[in-house]
Design an enzyme around this catalytic site. Structure first.
Site, PDB file in Angstrom:
ATOM      1  N   GLU A  39       9.726  16.515  15.061  1.00 47.85           N
ATOM      2  CA  GLU A  39      10.020  16.304  13.554  1.00 47.85           C
ATOM      3  C   GLU A  39       9.261  17.247  12.725  1.00 47.85           C
ATOM      4  O   GLU A  39       8.055  16.994  12.338  1.00 47.85           O
ATOM      5  CB  GLU A  39       9.763  14.697  13.350  1.00 47.85           C
ATOM      6  CG  GLU A  39      10.426  14.453  11.977  1.00 47.85           C
ATOM      7  CD  GLU A  39      10.247  12.925  11.655  1.00 47.85           C
ATOM      8  OE1 GLU A  39      11.015  12.451  10.987  1.00 47.85           O
ATOM      9  OE2 GLU A  39       9.055  12.327  11.923  1.00 47.85           O
ATOM     10  N   CYS A  90      13.723  10.654   7.372  1.00 45.99           N
ATOM     11  CA  CYS A  90      13.527  10.328   8.725  1.00 45.99           C
ATOM     12  C   CYS A  90      15.021  10.347   9.505  1.00 45.99           C
ATOM     13  O   CYS A  90      14.870  10.692  10.834  1.00 45.99           O
ATOM     14  CB  CYS A  90      12.838   8.917   8.894  1.00 45.99           C
ATOM     15  SG  CYS A  90      11.345   8.619   8.252  1.00 45.99           S
ATOM     16  N   LYS A 142       0.996  -0.902  -0.062  1.00 47.80           N
ATOM     17  CA  LYS A 142       0.036   0.151  -0.204  1.00 47.80           C
ATOM     18  C   LYS A 142       0.924   1.276  -0.001  1.00 47.80           C
ATOM     19  O   LYS A 142       1.105   1.787   1.005  1.00 47.80           O
ATOM     20  CB  LYS A 142      -0.986   0.020   1.284  1.00 47.80           C
ATOM     21  CG  LYS A 142      -1.908   0.817   1.114  1.00 47.80           C
ATOM     22  CD  LYS A 142      -1.624   2.258   1.734  1.00 47.80           C
ATOM     23  CE  LYS A 142      -2.848   3.499   1.780  1.00 47.80           C
ATOM     24  NZ  LYS A 142      -2.189   4.935   1.723  1.00 47.80           N
ATOM     25  N   GLU A 196       9.248   1.566  11.169  1.00 45.07           N
ATOM     26  CA  GLU A 196      10.663   2.494  10.856  1.00 45.07           C
ATOM     27  C   GLU A 196       9.649   3.930  10.792  1.00 45.07           C
ATOM     28  O   GLU A 196       9.187   4.291   9.912  1.00 45.07           O
ATOM     29  CB  GLU A 196      11.186   2.109   9.430  1.00 45.07           C
ATOM     30  CG  GLU A 196      12.576   3.023   9.769  1.00 45.07           C
ATOM     31  CD  GLU A 196      12.623   4.396   9.171  1.00 45.07           C
ATOM     32  OE1 GLU A 196      12.374   5.135   9.726  1.00 45.07           O
ATOM     33  OE2 GLU A 196      12.623   4.418   7.737  1.00 45.07           O
TER      34      GLU A 196
END
Length: 492
Positions: free
Chosen positions: A385, A284, A175, A250
């Protein structure tokens, strides 16, 4: 506009409801592809196909060597189509052609590596302490695995999951992000061409509320591998736990990038720029917190700003471009919002700080590379973040203070530092709480080296020998050679 279909059970299919949604080019702001808008029914069809392929048909009858051959063939096809796939990803997510060409030329190595590993998954004979008992172990596939990927590096992140999953003998439902679905659908064409049996690899496109929820809750899904935000990862982990599905997550990062006074300064400056402004900060592992030893703070920051000034913004399909647009309008708004938050909290914007004003950037989703100094580690700009080209600069005095600041974060995906002191290298590498620590380099990845996070940055590891264990389960087999059965009322 190009129109795409989903790939389910070896067939190209429209969404059951017949709906589509648009994929946008971040450089022009214009729609360029129509993607099937899958719903629950489509996700269920893909899972049923994957379950059928896992339990019957040619796939479970293949030898491990046969699976490896198919994976290596897929790697060859990706290599042959690397330039075409790279351009598709640039149009879909706005990342630089240089970056995506590197990725697509490197991605085949995942399929070669795990293709070679497929027939080297070995059990063990255990010299068990029970007399007249022969004990051995088998490593068996889990079943249907789901891979949910982020929009910043669609095919690379998918390969982290798909290559070990298929090498282990599982079947797969992918997906992709609703913002960057095209390259995954193009990969499905290569999977088909490589000769994988129907249902082994399926692609369902759509949105999390419609497709993602079904994929993460269905009873036939044994494993979910996800790359994305901490918030979504938490939801997936909670849902998966209800039916004891295995997960690899992750997630986000707020990686410290530490520069000591004894560093090779010019190399460190290049590393810092690469860590935050490459890929427009949309990684990331971005080194978004720059920790500079105070005795070189001003000098080093000036060099970072000077190099940042030379960064060329523009069309990501041009090899001369160094900073492209961000991938989505939502992300653009988020980044600009964090820039405003940093200013209100008292951080000093010493470079960038908004959208570029030049006319050539008016249609695309651009934000200037931005640097904040006078940052405290308790500010939101240092703790949350941003996922964009925004660097928070924090001074430190001692190694101990650098460690304390680096670890004062709920994240622990990656970290980097620059020094020539070997004692410091060993001490800092052990002390920093992060899944990957780079020393005198940054943003180096390999299919052979595990990647994953501490703390809120995730669960499990991708890449390397460690990753294939996430797609296997161990069975212990005990065979009695005794001529008679012992007392049946006690454990043997």
């Amino acid at each position: 506009m190009q129109t795409y279909k989903m790939f389910i059970d070896g067939q190209w299919q429209d969404a059951a409801a017949g709906e589509t949604f648009a994929s946008y080019n971040p450089f022009t702001g214009e729609a360029w592809a129509a993607i099937p808008k899958g719903k629950k029914e489509d996700a269920e069809r893909a899972i049923v196909a994957a379950q059928k392929a896992f339990t019957s048909g040619p796939w479970p009858k293949l030898t491990a060597s046969d699976r490896g051959h198919l994976l290596r063939r897929l790697g060859d096809l990706i290599a042959e189509n690397a330039e075409r796939l790279a351009k598709i990803e640039v149009v879909d997510n706005g990342k630089l052609i240089n970056e995506m060409l590197f990725q697509l030329k490197y991605i085949p190595q995942w399929y070669y590596y795990f293709g070679g590993l497929a027939d080297k998954i070995e059990g063990a004979v255990i010299p068990i302490d029970k007399p007249e008992t022969f004990n051995y172990t088998r490593h068996e596939p889990l079943g249907v695995c789901v891979g949910i990927t982020a929009w910043n590096s669609p095919l690379l992140l998918l390969s982290y999951k798909l290559a070990p999953a298929l090498a282990a003998g599982n079947t797969f439902v992918a997906k992709p992000s609703e913002f960057t679905s095209v390259s995954t659908l193009e990969l499905a064409k290569l999977v088909e061409q490589a000769g994988f049996p129907p249902g082994v690899f399926n692609v369902v496109t759509g949105f999390g509320a419609d497709v993602g929820e079904t994929l993460t809750t269905h009873e036939h899904v044994a494993k979910i591998a996800f790359t994305g935000s901490e918030a979504t990862g938490r939801k997936i982990g909670e849902v998966a736990a209800r039916s004891f599905k295995k997960v690899t997550l992750e997630l986000g990062g707020k990686s410290p990038h530490i520069v000591f006074a004894d560093a090779e300064i010019d190399n460190a400056v290049n590393g810092v720029i690469s860590g935050i402004f490459a890929a427009t900060g949309q990684t990331c592992i971005a080194g978004s917190r720059l920790l500079i030893e105070r005795k070189i703070h001003d000098q080093f920051l000036e060099k970072v700003i000077a190099l940042a000034r030379t960064a060329r913004m523009g069309d990501p399909l041009l090899t001369s471009t160094q900073v492209g647009p961000v991938t989505t309008t939502q992300q653009l708004d988020k980044i600009l919002g964090y820039i405003d938050i940093a200013k209100k909290e008292g951080a000093e914007c010493v470079f960038g700080g908004g959208r570029p004003t030049e006319p050539e950037f008016s249609k695309g989703w651009f934000v200037e590379p931005t640097i904040f100094s006078s940052v405290r580690n308790d500010m939101r700009i240092a703790q949350e973040e941003v996922f964009g080209p925004v660097l928070a600069v924090i001074p430190f005095e001692t190694d101990e203070e650098a460690i304390q600041i680096a670890n004062d974060s709920r994240y622990g995906l990656a970290a980097g530092f620059w020094t020539q002191d070997m004692r410091r290298i060993l001490r800092m590498s052990a002390a920093i709480q992060a899944g990957t620590v780079w020393v005198n380099t940054y943003r180096t990845i390999s299919y052979m080296s595990p990647l994953g996070g501490y703390k809120h940055s995730g669960i499990g590891r991708e890449n390397g020998l460690a990753s294939i264990q996430n797609y296997l389960q161990t069975k212990s087999v005990m065979i009695s050679t005794a001529s008679s059965v012992a007392n049946p009322f006690i454990m043997r």
